[in-house]
Design an enzyme around this catalytic site. Structure first.
Site, short mmCIF file in Angstrom:
data_model
loop_
_atom_site.label_atom_id
_atom_site.label_comp_id
_atom_site.label_asym_id
_atom_site.label_seq_id
_atom_site.Cartn_x
_atom_site.Cartn_y
_atom_site.Cartn_z
N LYS A 1 0.81 -1.23 0.00
CA LYS A 1 0.00 0.00 0.00
C LYS A 1 0.84 1.27 0.00
O LYS A 1 0.36 2.33 -0.38
CB LYS A 1 -0.96 0.00 1.20
CG LYS A 1 -2.06 -1.04 1.04
CD LYS A 1 -3.23 -0.79 1.96
CE LYS A 1 -4.36 -1.75 1.58
NZ LYS A 1 -5.53 -1.61 2.40
N LYS A 27 -4.65 -9.32 -5.37
CA LYS A 27 -5.90 -9.71 -4.73
C LYS A 27 -7.03 -8.75 -5.11
O LYS A 27 -6.78 -7.58 -5.41
CB LYS A 27 -5.73 -9.79 -3.21
CG LYS A 27 -5.67 -8.46 -2.49
CD LYS A 27 -5.88 -8.66 -0.99
CE LYS A 27 -6.07 -7.30 -0.32
NZ LYS A 27 -6.65 -7.35 0.99
N LYS A 35 -11.08 -3.51 -2.57
CA LYS A 35 -12.08 -2.44 -2.65
C LYS A 35 -11.49 -1.19 -3.28
O LYS A 35 -12.18 -0.44 -3.95
CB LYS A 35 -12.52 -2.02 -1.24
CG LYS A 35 -13.32 -3.03 -0.48
CD LYS A 35 -13.85 -2.38 0.79
CE LYS A 35 -13.81 -3.34 1.95
NZ LYS A 35 -12.54 -3.32 2.67
N1 AQP Z 1 -9.19 -10.68 -2.30
C1 AQP Z 1 -9.50 -11.19 -1.11
N2 AQP Z 1 -9.62 -12.53 -0.99
C2 AQP Z 1 -9.95 -13.06 0.20
N3 AQP Z 1 -10.18 -12.33 1.32
C3 AQP Z 1 -10.05 -11.01 1.22
N4 AQP Z 1 -10.21 -10.03 2.12
C4 AQP Z 1 -9.98 -8.84 1.53
N5 AQP Z 1 -9.67 -9.02 0.23
C5 AQP Z 1 -9.71 -10.36 0.02
C6 AQP Z 1 -10.58 -10.25 3.50
O1 AQP Z 1 -11.72 -9.45 3.78
C7 AQP Z 1 -11.67 -9.05 5.13
C8 AQP Z 1 -11.96 -7.60 5.23
O2 AQP Z 1 -10.95 -6.88 4.60
P1 AQP Z 1 -10.70 -5.36 4.96
O3 AQP Z 1 -11.68 -4.52 4.32
O4 AQP Z 1 -10.61 -5.18 6.41
O5 AQP Z 1 -9.23 -5.12 4.46
P2 AQP Z 1 -8.48 -5.46 3.18
O6 AQP Z 1 -7.90 -6.82 3.30
O7 AQP Z 1 -7.49 -4.36 2.99
O8 AQP Z 1 -9.59 -5.47 2.06
P3 AQP Z 1 -9.60 -4.77 0.66
O9 AQP Z 1 -10.81 -5.21 -0.04
O10 AQP Z 1 -8.30 -4.97 -0.04
O11 AQP Z 1 -9.82 -3.26 1.03
P4 AQP Z 1 -8.93 -2.00 0.74
O12 AQP Z 1 -8.75 -1.94 -0.75
O13 AQP Z 1 -9.74 -0.86 1.29
O14 AQP Z 1 -7.65 -2.19 1.48
C9 AQP Z 1 -10.31 -9.43 5.68
O15 AQP Z 1 -10.45 -10.55 6.50
C10 AQP Z 1 -9.52 -9.77 4.46
O16 AQP Z 1 -8.60 -10.81 4.72
#
Ligand code: AQP
Length: 347
Positions: free
Chosen positions: A126, A207, A210
């Site tokens: 990030k 991965k 969001k």
């Molecule tokens: N691609 C993924 N595959 C499986 N699990 C995933 N998680 C996120 N992306 C994937 C799981 O979703 C939960 C919540 O995630 P989060 O919103 O707290 O944080 P993150 O992992 O940073 O999710 P994003 O979607 O990538 O959000 P942004 O882009 O805002 O950082 C967690 O349990 C995560 O493992």
């Protein structure tokens, strides 16, 4: 055994396993969040004491539009309930409504090292390529450790991308327990085996996330039928033309097969058999149907909840319950670290 330690052991025997997890209200929840984490939330709530958090303080580690953030908090709460998290069985609340998260976050920051934080792969991903990086992004895993340890959590259901953060949380808990006083329950991560990591549709080496700017890189749980179709039909595959599971050689097709398998219950072998001799077009068309069918009931329930008073009541009740647990833990933590005013005069 110290009095504090006795109490901790006693409460452990008395109660069922405690589960804690959280999701950031940082955008539209996607299939990765659902299949990697939230689907487990529902399965776990019958046999455990579950606490599910909307981690808004984590969301501001990157800039957010305040109005959008407030909306996303309610969207996410409604989605928790729409996928089946039941407020009668689980506590659902917003992180910033419970001061203990930030309080414990600070205490744990003083028990962790910058070296271990700089090593986190999510921080590297990030912060990569940026000239200046917010401090919040670096200390994010410490706040996550606070979220978990605040509730004497036994099990943390998360996507496999969070493994390193769970390890750090365990390390910090063990460090405090061993060097000062036994204070924290050391939690275990629980990672979904099948489909634990859902990859981006436009780049299966990354991965699904969001914050990806390309809307066709992910399928949001609230996407309409047309958007689901467009994103899947556009998704990156390869030139072989054979529906075969091979994440190293065929990451795109394998990712789509994963999604198909987890949502339909078909094994990867049977999907290979079903599409033997057929091209990616047929496979993708059927996958569109599988995804649309899985998301329709979630969207229907979401629309019933999102603008209801029930949603606010659930979040207020949840914060009250979470606070009463958090306050007890913070008393114990302050006692361990010698913070605050003691109950009686000490010399
Ligand atoms: N691609 C993924 N595959 C499986 N699990 C995933 N998680 C996120 N992306 C994937 C799981 O979703 C939960 C919540 O995630 P989060 O919103 O707290 O944080 P993150 O992992 O940073 O999710 P994003 O979607 O990538 O959000 P942004 O882009 O805002 O950082 C967690 O349990 C995560 O493992």
């Amino acid at each position: 055994m110290a009095e504090n330690e006795e109490k901790l052991t006693e409460t452990r025997h008395e109660r069922r396993k405690r589960v804690f997890s959280g999701v950031q209200p940082s955008g539209s929840l996607h299939l990765g969040n659902y299949l990697g984490a939230i689907k487990q939330f529902v399965d776990l709530q019958n046999d455990n004491d579950c606490i599910y958090c909307i981690v808004d303080e984590h969301a501001i580690t990157v800039p957010q539009d305040p109005k959008e953030l407030r909306k996303h908090i309610l969207d996410l709460a409604a989605l928790y309930m729409a996928v089946g998290v039941d407020p009668e069985k689980s506590i659902i609340f917003v992180q910033s409504e419970v001061p203990g998260h930030a309080q414990l976050g600070w205490v744990l920051a003083c028990s962790s090292y910058t070296g271990e934080l700089f090593r986190m792969t999510q921080f590297k991903a990030k912060s990569g390529g940026k000239e200046s990086v917010g401090t919040g992004l670096l200390v994010y895993p410490v706040l996550m450790a606070a979220d978990i340890l605040l509730y004497d959590t036994d099990i943390v259901p998360v996507g496999s991308d969070q493994k390193q953060h769970i390890e750090l949380c365990r390390d910090i808990a063990i460090r405090v327990n061993n060097t000062i006083k036994k204070t924290f329950v050391v939690p275990d991560g629980r990672f979904m085996k099948e489909g634990a990591r859902i990859m981006a549709l436009d780049d299966p080496t990354q991965k699904m996330s969001k914050s990806n700017k390309n809307i066709h890189s992910s399928i949001a749980l609230l996407d309409d039928a047309n958007k689901i179709k467009k994103s899947i039909m556009k998704s990156v595959t390869d030139s072989e033309g054979i529906v075969r599971f091979d994440p190293d050689e065929k990451p795109g097709v394998s990712n789509l097969m994963n999604i198909y398998s987890v949502l339909s219950g078909e094994s990867l072998d049977s999907i290979e058999e079903m599409y033997a001799g057929k091209g990616y077009g047929d496979f993708k068309k059927d996958l569109v149907g599988v995804v649309q069918k899985a998301l329709a009931p979630i969207q229907e329930r979401y629309n019933e909840i999102r603008y209801s008073e029930e949603l606010l009541t659930t979040l207020h009740d949840g914060a009250e319950k979470a606070n009463s647990i958090a306050e007890r833990t913070m008393k114990r933590v302050y006692d361990t670290f010698g913070l605050g005013v003691p109950a009686k005069i000490v010399r």
